[in-house]
Design a protein around this motif. Structure first.
Motif, short mmCIF file in Angstrom:
data_model
loop_
_atom_site.label_atom_id
_atom_site.label_comp_id
_atom_site.label_asym_id
_atom_site.label_seq_id
_atom_site.Cartn_x
_atom_site.Cartn_y
_atom_site.Cartn_z
N TYR A 182 0.84 -1.20 0.00
CA TYR A 182 0.00 0.00 0.00
C TYR A 182 0.87 1.25 0.00
CZ TYR A 182 -3.68 3.34 1.04
OH TYR A 182 -4.55 4.39 0.96
N TYR A 183 0.52 2.19 -0.86
CA TYR A 183 1.15 3.52 -0.87
C TYR A 183 0.05 4.56 -0.80
CZ TYR A 183 5.73 1.57 -1.90
OH TYR A 183 6.92 0.88 -1.81
N ASN A 184 0.30 5.61 -0.02
CA ASN A 184 -0.71 6.63 0.17
C ASN A 184 -1.02 7.39 -1.11
OD1 ASN A 184 -1.09 9.80 0.79
ND2 ASN A 184 -2.17 8.60 2.34
N ASN A 185 0.03 7.67 -1.91
CA ASN A 185 -0.18 8.50 -3.09
C ASN A 185 1.00 8.34 -4.05
OD1 ASN A 185 -1.39 10.64 -4.74
ND2 ASN A 185 -2.41 11.25 -2.83
N GLY A 186 0.93 9.02 -5.17
CA GLY A 186 2.00 8.97 -6.14
C GLY A 186 1.47 9.17 -7.55
N PRO A 187 2.38 9.20 -8.51
CA PRO A 187 3.83 8.98 -8.39
C PRO A 187 4.54 10.21 -7.84
CG PRO A 187 3.27 9.51 -10.64
CD PRO A 187 1.97 9.41 -9.91
N ALA A 188 5.82 10.03 -7.53
CA ALA A 188 6.61 11.11 -6.96
C ALA A 188 6.74 12.30 -7.91
CB ALA A 188 8.00 10.59 -6.58
N SER A 189 6.58 12.05 -9.19
CA SER A 189 6.70 13.12 -10.19
C SER A 189 5.49 14.05 -10.21
CB SER A 189 6.92 12.52 -11.58
OG SER A 189 5.84 11.66 -11.92
N ASP A 190 4.42 13.67 -9.53
CA ASP A 190 3.21 14.49 -9.49
C ASP A 190 3.47 15.76 -8.68
OD1 ASP A 190 0.73 15.65 -9.12
OD2 ASP A 190 -0.31 13.75 -8.72
N GLU A 191 3.53 16.90 -9.35
CA GLU A 191 3.88 18.15 -8.70
C GLU A 191 2.79 18.66 -7.76
OE1 GLU A 191 4.93 20.99 -11.67
OE2 GLU A 191 6.72 19.89 -12.34
N SER A 192 1.59 18.14 -7.85
CA SER A 192 0.50 18.60 -6.98
C SER A 192 0.59 18.01 -5.58
CB SER A 192 -0.86 18.24 -7.61
OG SER A 192 -1.07 16.83 -7.57
N ILE A 193 1.39 16.96 -5.41
CA ILE A 193 1.49 16.30 -4.11
C ILE A 193 2.42 17.11 -3.20
CG2 ILE A 193 2.28 14.24 -2.89
CD1 ILE A 193 1.56 12.63 -5.38
N THR A 194 1.92 17.47 -2.02
CA THR A 194 2.71 18.15 -0.99
C THR A 194 2.62 17.36 0.30
OG1 THR A 194 0.91 19.50 -0.08
CG2 THR A 194 2.05 20.34 -2.05
N TYR A 195 3.32 17.82 1.33
CA TYR A 195 3.24 17.11 2.61
C TYR A 195 1.82 17.15 3.18
CZ TYR A 195 3.43 21.58 5.20
OH TYR A 195 3.18 22.83 5.70
N LYS A 196 1.04 18.17 2.81
CA LYS A 196 -0.35 18.23 3.28
C LYS A 196 -1.19 17.12 2.66
CE LYS A 196 -0.42 23.16 4.41
NZ LYS A 196 -1.09 24.47 4.19
N THR A 197 -0.79 16.67 1.47
CA THR A 197 -1.53 15.60 0.79
C THR A 197 -1.57 14.33 1.62
OG1 THR A 197 -0.81 16.49 -1.35
CG2 THR A 197 -1.71 14.27 -1.35
N ILE A 198 -0.44 13.93 2.16
CA ILE A 198 -0.41 12.67 2.91
C ILE A 198 -1.04 12.82 4.29
CG2 ILE A 198 1.60 11.79 1.68
CD1 ILE A 198 3.31 12.50 4.13
N LEU A 199 -1.25 14.05 4.75
CA LEU A 199 -1.89 14.26 6.05
C LEU A 199 -3.40 14.36 5.94
CD1 LEU A 199 0.55 16.79 7.77
CD2 LEU A 199 0.38 14.32 8.09
N GLU A 200 -3.92 14.44 4.73
CA GLU A 200 -5.36 14.45 4.55
C GLU A 200 -5.95 13.10 4.95
OE1 GLU A 200 -5.86 15.36 0.47
OE2 GLU A 200 -5.24 17.46 0.66
N PRO A 201 -7.20 13.08 5.44
CA PRO A 201 -7.83 11.79 5.79
C PRO A 201 -7.78 10.82 4.61
CG PRO A 201 -9.17 13.61 6.58
CD PRO A 201 -8.08 14.22 5.73
#
Length: 490
Positions: free
Chosen positions: A259-278
């Motif tokens: 399981y991975y929370n999100n990705g890929p790493a190249s996605d510029e929209s992903i920030t540290y707030k992304t992984i903290l969202e429910p």
């Protein structure tokens, strides 16, 4: 009669208010919060009398115990090619050994995508050894490392290159070298993505996989009759899990998924707030995996997971303090859904690694501190039901009971301080608090648990806690923005 009736009415009016629950509308966000506090109960003890913050009320049902958090819940996952690196998985780094020992019991997993590109040489390392081959030297070093730590190994066989007999010989050597430190073999890594990865033609299905998996199982068992197995080691693919468990429940000891929370790493929209969202996906997925496993008398483990997939995680997301808070909350979610453990994918200088080795220096990274907080606040305990009053605050609250102590983990994933009201079923005498902190959510250094960070030799010990006398069933505690607290209630 009329005088007596009036007297009875007056008595009733005096008694009824003491029996009615109060509905308290509060909170800075205008959210109705039902605190369900009886008017004849004392006000919560304020652990921090002058503290402020957005109010959040939680109620812990201390007498409703659920799943037990496994003693070896914590784990690390490494790519197979890590066996070739001079300071990984071989005991040459004393700091690496000490850092892992700090986590208590656990499980190592060796596999990943690189397992599909590595070959078995069946001989010791030499000048002529190819860079993409695993030798007996590396397997023996892994065995020594595992036994030194007391952490058993889940070992991945190369199914991407279909060679059952060759991999059976590797399995025989691994089994002989690791002995009782071998937890299970896995045949294939994320086989439900083989078409996408180019290991098989597009359209590679579960039916294709299960036939190949069984051929590996039979080949290994022919040379090593009692070899333990786990599987199917898929990414997502709950339908594969269900089919695999039903067909091979007598051939495996454990179900494994990624399981991975999100990705890929190249996605510029992903920030540290992304992984903290429910995370609205994880719980539902784990329920499907748990149901499929339990139905067939099995349990499951996340043999590989982390924050962001591809590229070893994302800089500014996977390697900052927010990842500590994400990891802590994610592990709790797995435990609350009867998962037996989590192996965080790691290695060298990758952004998401729990333990990094750069220029010969080994150090703890953000995910590691989330693991420490989980060890102290969850491992070995029985999960308790935590009810949170209606709120829009970005937070999580979890609890276990262990040896008579209720351990509560409060995680503030937002940028505003929280003032928790903790309501208990039973009377509390004392409360002790150890905090998970950092200078900021995007900090890469200064991360501490219990006021302490691991030193350059890997040593760690809690340096500071807060202690309070409570002597009742409720208290308030402040948890500052982007931080967490492990609260032990006796």
């Amino acid at each position: 009669m009329r005088k007596q009736t009036v007297k009875n009415l007056l008595l009733a009016l005096m008694i009824v208010p003491m029996m009615v629950s109060c509905k308290k509308t509060s909170d800075l966000n205008g959210v109705d919060m039902d605190t369900d506090i009886k008017v004849n109960e004392p006000a919560p003890v304020a652990l921090h009398p002058n503290a402020t913050g957005t109010p959040v009320t939680i109620t812990i049902e201390q007498n409703q115990q659920s799943y037990q958090v496994a003693g070896n819940f914590l784990g690390l996952s490494y790519e197979t090619n890590n066996l070739l690196w001079s300071n990984n998985l071989n005991g040459k780094s004393n700091a690496q050994i000490q850092l892992i020992r700090n986590l208590g019991e656990g499980v190592l997993r060796v596999g990943g995508t690189s397992s599909g590109r590595m070959y078995w040489s069946d001989k010791a390392v030499s000048k002529g050894s190819k860079t993409d081959s695993i030798t007996t030297t590396q397997i023996d070093a892994l065995a020594s490392f595992s036994k030194t730590l007391g952490w058993p190994v889940i070992f991945g066989l190369n199914l991407a290159k279909y060679e059952p007999e060759v991999q059976a010989k590797l399995a025989k050597y691994v089994s002989g070298s690791l002995g009782s430190s071998l937890m299970a073999f896995q045949a294939g890594n994320e086989p439900n993505a083989y078409g996408e990865l180019g290991f098989r033609k597009q359209g590679y299905s579960y039916n294709d996989f299960q036939g190949e998996w069984k051929a590996y199982f039979d080949a290994v068992r022919k040379l090593t009759p009692n070899a333990p197995f786990a599987g199917p080691d898929v990414i997502g693919g709950a339908n594969w899990v269900s089919s695999f468990a039903g067909k091979y429940k007598n051939n495996v000891n454990l179900m494994t998924v990624h399981y991975y929370n999100n990705g890929p790493a190249s996605d510029e929209s992903i920030t540290y707030k992304t992984i903290l969202e429910p995370d609205t996906k994880l719980g539902a997925y784990l329920d499907k995996v748990n149901d499929a496993s339990a139905k067939n008398g099995l349990k499951y483990r996340l043999s590989e997971c982390n924050s962001i997939f591809n590229g070893g995680g994302k800089a500014g997301v996977s390697d900052v303090f927010a990842a500590s808070l994400w990891a802590l909350d994610m592990m709790w979610t797995v435990a609350e859904h009867n998962g037996q453990g989590v192996n965080f994918h790691s290695g060298s200088a990758q952004n998401f690694t729990a333990i990094a080795t750069v220029n010969g220096k080994t150090s703890a990274r953000p995910v590691y501190y989330g693991m420490l907080a989980f060890k102290y606040g969850a491992v070995g305990g029985r999960v308790l039901n935590v009810k949170t009053a209606a709120t829009t605050v970005n937070q999580a609250a979890h609890a276990v009971v262990k040896n008579g102590t209720t351990a509560v983990t409060l995680i503030n994933k937002g940028d505003k301080d929280i003032l928790y009201t903790v309501r208990l079923t039973n009377n509390a005498s004392t409360v002790t608090v150890a905090r998970l902190t950092a200078p900021s959510a995007d900090a890469t250094s200064g991360i501490a648990f219990g006021g302490s960070s691991a030193d350059e030799k890997g040593n760690f010990a809690i340096a500071s806690t807060e202690s309070f006398n409570v002597n009742q069933k409720s208290f308030t505690i402040q948890v500052p923005a982007y931080s967490a607290a492990v609260v032990n209630v006796n």
